[in-house]
Each structure stands twice: as structure tokens, then as C-alpha cells.
Design an enzyme around this catalytic site. Structure first.
Site, PDB file in Angstrom:
ATOM      1  N   LYS A 175       0.833  -1.191   0.000  1.00 42.66           N
ATOM      2  CA  LYS A 175       0.000   0.000   0.000  1.00 42.66           C
ATOM      3  C   LYS A 175       0.877   1.254   0.000  1.00 42.66           C
ATOM      4  O   LYS A 175       2.075   1.202   0.310  1.00 42.66           O
ATOM      5  CB  LYS A 175      -0.885   0.027   1.259  1.00 42.66           C
ATOM      6  CG  LYS A 175      -1.917  -1.065   1.357  1.00 42.66           C
ATOM      7  CD  LYS A 175      -2.692  -0.928   2.665  1.00 42.66           C
ATOM      8  CE  LYS A 175      -3.701  -2.039   2.852  1.00 42.66           C
ATOM      9  NZ  LYS A 175      -4.831  -1.942   1.918  1.00 42.66           N
TER      10      LYS A 175
ATOM     11  N   ARG B 265      -9.897 -11.614   1.723  1.00 43.70           N
ATOM     12  CA  ARG B 265     -10.774 -12.635   1.119  1.00 43.70           C
ATOM     13  C   ARG B 265     -10.128 -14.013   1.152  1.00 43.70           C
ATOM     14  O   ARG B 265     -10.824 -15.027   1.120  1.00 43.70           O
ATOM     15  CB  ARG B 265     -11.145 -12.228  -0.304  1.00 43.70           C
ATOM     16  CG  ARG B 265     -10.004 -12.168  -1.287  1.00 43.70           C
ATOM     17  CD  ARG B 265     -10.335 -11.350  -2.518  1.00 43.70           C
ATOM     18  NE  ARG B 265     -10.497  -9.929  -2.218  1.00 43.70           N
ATOM     19  CZ  ARG B 265     -10.767  -8.991  -3.117  1.00 43.70           C
ATOM     20  NH1 ARG B 265     -10.900  -9.327  -4.389  1.00 43.70           N
ATOM     21  NH2 ARG B 265     -10.894  -7.729  -2.765  1.00 43.70           N
TER      22      ARG B 265
END
Length: 438
Positions: A217, A291
Site C-alpha cells: 500500500k 478474502r
């Protein structure tokens, strides 16, 4: 500290009125209620506004009087809850503590009051966990909190460690952990009443810090990544409430706790892992890690054969782009379950918006030549829907399921409504309403 009393001699008395301007007569402050057409939100927001105003005036004490046009259920259920939530402070790591205002709330002991306090305390407990920084709130920290709750309330608990997880084949979860020096923990809490009328599984995302892994990020994107454990913290908050209120349902709380960090052992874009379900996943983006942990957790939860599964996760920025930072995206394969969440959310003043789950065009993006599924699309469109469809692949056939992408409303950079700066504890009161029937 908020004290419930019949009467009090305070510096300022507050009376709410239906409309008009803010006015003062003697030491009584008359405050008009907000009116957006959503009473559960308006009433909580109104008392939060007054609390902030009173704090800014520097007074030592305030007494909130019940208006005659407000019923006791609303006064205890909405106003009292709003006061407890808006007066929350996280000051664990401050050397200078903010001075408290003595707050008195007109009322008397009742079941409605008790329930509101439990709902609020459970939410504030979750806020504390989410606000705890990642150097303290490690995966072991979350596992230890689960142990503490199980011991306090007599819940069953099973915590799986890395060697056990490797034998079980929870490779999607473990792949996220490869780059971290912190051990992963898979937690399973169980509340089991004598004659349950059904079975519920709650699954929470538990990334104690998310750097994005090798798909790293930006610096700005990492600043609030302690919140990536909010789903699991909400599960723990729900269990704290369950310990006080009980439920007719058997309830399972499940989360897979790890960090997502980059190092020489970290999972790489292009790696393929075999999940707990047996399906294979090509990992194209290591920042789509939540996920992966949820895939194994949902498969595990499905083996319990629950009536329904609800997962809560700070899963996608796409949900925030679509709905803003105050509303959670709700996906479900069952109308009744979705409506239960929407109704409970309305009463709890937590905002949900139903999103489309069935999209054959986006579903096509899940397919890849090298594995059964890919964890990330090759473009950015419909990202929240893509993630929900990916998760659906790991929910057992015939099981009712709801996915709550709460990336937006779990954290504030500034106060809004009854939520101060920082973690909001979103989802706890909504889920408690559903499983306790309160």
C-alpha cells in the site's frame, strides 16, 4: 461516567423539544431534536450533539431530562444508548487524560435500560480492540481476548496454531501469514444454550495490520490499517453481549488472525494455493488478502451446517467509493436474512445498503486459466461485488449467507453522529439484535 437517576442538581439541565432554536432559560438548555425522518438515528445523534456542546462549554455536570412526548423505550433504547456511545473515549495511551463531565440521565432500572447498556458496552469494547495499535494488538492479542471472554462467560473455545493449520490445509489463510514474523491463530468460540432453536455462524476478518504485502500500500493507505481487524473485533463484541443477554440460538464466532507483511517469504503475485475447501486460487494481488483468510474461515464455518452465516470484513475500498464512509455494503444470497439485517440496522442506527450479488459479467472475472479462481480482477470495476462473489465460492451449498463489507463506517477521522473519532464498533448492535431478539 453516565449515572441513571430520577433527579439531579447539575450545572445544566437539558430538555429536548420537537422544533425551534437552541435556547437557554435559567440553567435549562432547550435543544431541538434532529429530524431526518430516521428516529433511531435522529435521537441518538441529538443527544450526542448536546453532549459535545456541553463538553465545549467546560461545565462540570449535566442532567438529561426525559421529554413527555418521548416514550420510555425510545428514551432508554435510543437516547441512552446514544449518550453511552457518544461519551466513549479511548485514552489508554495518553499521559494526560481528558477531564470527565458528570452526566446524569433521567431514568430508573429496567430491562430496556439494561439491554441498552449491554449493547453500548459491547460496542465500546469492540472500539477499544480496534483502536489498540498493531504493535499491541497482534494475532495472539486477539486470541487471548477470545480466551478471556470464554473464561468470563463459560463459552467453548478452540484456537488452532500454525502446525495444526498446516495439517488442516488452511493454505489460503497461511499464505497471507508467510511474510509476517507473528504467528497466526484461528479462533472458534461457541455459545451453546440448552435447547437451541437454530445455529448461527459469525465470521470476522482479523488482519491485525495490513501493509498490502508485496503489492504494498501507499504510506497514506497504511496509516489506519489497525482497523483491518474490525470484523473479528465485532465478533468478540457480539460474544461479550451474548454472555450478558443470552440467545435461543447456538452461536459460533470464527476468525483467522494474522498480519499481512512483505518479506522474502511473503506470498507473491502469481502464486497458487489450495484452500481449505480444496479449490485452488491464483493470488494476483497480495493486498486482496482478507478474502483469502475469509475463504478458509467460511469453508470451516460451513462444515458446522449453520442455518446462516454472517461475515463482517473491512474488505474493499470499492465499497467506500460506492457508498461513502458512513454506510456498509450488504450482500446476501437470502432475502429474509438480508431483511433481518436491514431492519436491525435501522433500529441500531447503523446504515446498510443492499448490493447486487448476482452479476454474471463480474463473475466471469473470477475465472483464470491456471487455477479455479483468482483473488483479484484484472481491472478495478465492481471491486466490492467481485470480492463478494469470490467469498460466495466458499460458502457451503444451501447455507444462507450475508457478507457485510464495513470498510467505510468502522472508523472516523472526525466525529459524526454518536461516533467519536476512531473506531465505531459498527455491526455489534445490529448483530446482537438479530441473534438475541432484542
Amino acid at each position: 461516567m453516565v449515572k441513571v437517576v430520577k433527579d439531579a442538581d447539575a450545572e445544566i439541565n437539558v430538555r429536548f423539544v420537537k422544533e425551534g432554536d437552541i435556547r437557554v432559560r435559567g440553567k435549562t438548555l432547550y435543544f431541538p431534536l434532529r429530524d431526518t425522518g430516521n428516529k433511531p438515528l435522529d435521537y441518538r445523534w441529538s443527544i450526542a450533539d448536546v453532549y459535545e456542546l456541553v463538553k465545549s462549554l467546560g461545565v462540570k455536570s449535566v442532567f438529561f431530562k426525559k421529554p413527555g412526548f418521548i416514550g420510555k423505550k425510545e428514551w432508554y433504547g435510543f437516547f441512552y444508548e446514544g449518550l453511552l456511545l457518544s461519551s466513549y473515549k479511548f485514552s489508554e495511551y495518553k499521559t494526560q487524560k481528558e477531564k470527565d463531565v458528570d452526566v446524569y440521565f433521567q431514568g430508573e432500572d429496567s430491562e430496556d435500560l439494561r439491554v441498552s447498556k449491554i449493547f453500548s458496552d459491547s460496542t465500546n469494547f469492540t472500539r477499544d480492540l480496534v483502536n489498540t495499535p498493531p504493535n499491541i494488538a497482534t494475532p495472539k492479542f486477539l486470541a487471548d481476548k477470545a480466551y478471556e471472554i470464554s473464561k468470563e462467560y463459560g463459552f467453548e473455545i478452540r484456537v488452532y496454531t500454525k502446525p495444526e493449520l498446516e495439517k488442516m490445509g488452511m493454505n489460503a489463510f497461511l499464505a497471507v501469514n508467510w511474510g509476517s514474523s507473528k504467528e497466526p491463530y484461528f479462533v472458534h468460540l461457541t455459545y451453546r444454550p440448552k435447547n437451541p432453536k437454530g445455529k448461527v455462524a459469525l465470521v470476522g476478518k482479523a488482519l491485525t495490520f495490513d501493509s498490502g504485502g508485496l503489492s504494498i500500500k501507499s504510506a497514506e493507505g497504511m496509516m489506519t490499517m489497525k482497523i483491518d481487524k474490525s470484523g473479528a473485533c465485532a465478533v468478540l463484541g457480539v460474544f461479550k453481549g451474548l454472555g450478558e443477554l443470552g440467545s435461543e440460538y447456538e452461536v459460533h464466532g470464527i476468525f483467522a488472525a494474522t498480519e499481512n507483511m512483505p518479506d522474502g517469504n511473503a506470498v507473491r503475485p502469481g502464486d497458487i494455493v489450495k484452500t481449505y475447501s480444496g479449490k485452488t486460487v491464483e493470488i494476483l494481488n497480495t493486498d486482496a488478502e482478507g478474502r483469502l483468510t475469509l475463504a478458509d474461515a467460511l469453508s470451516y464455518a460451513s462444515e458446522l451446517k449453520p442455518d446462516y452465516i454472517i461475515d463482517m470484513a473491512t474488505l474493499t475500498g470499492a465499497a467506500v467509493v460506492a457508498l461513502g464512509e458512513f454506510t456498509a455494503a450488504l450482500f446476501s444470497n437470502d432475502e429474509d436474512l438480508a431483511n433481518k439485517i436491514l431492519k436491525a440496522g435501522y433500529l441500531s442506527a447503523e446504515r446498510f445498503w443492499r448490493m447486487p450479488l448476482e452479476d454474471p459479467f463480474i463473475y466471469e472475472k473470477l475465472k483464470t486459466y491456471d487455477a479455479d479462481l483468482r483473488n483479484s480482477a484484472l481491472d478495478r470495476w465492481g471491486g466490492a461485488i467481485y470480492a463478494a462473489q469470490f467469498l460466495r465460492e466458499f460458502v457451503g451449498e444451501g447455507i444462507k449467507w450475508a457478507h457485510i463489507d464495513l470498510a467505510g463506517p468502522v472508523f472516523n477521522n472526525k466525529r459524526w453522529a454518536y461516533n467519536p473519532v476512531g473506531a465505531t464498533g459498527f455491526g455489534v448492535r445490529t448483530i446482537l439484535r438479530i441473534i438475541t431478539g432484542r
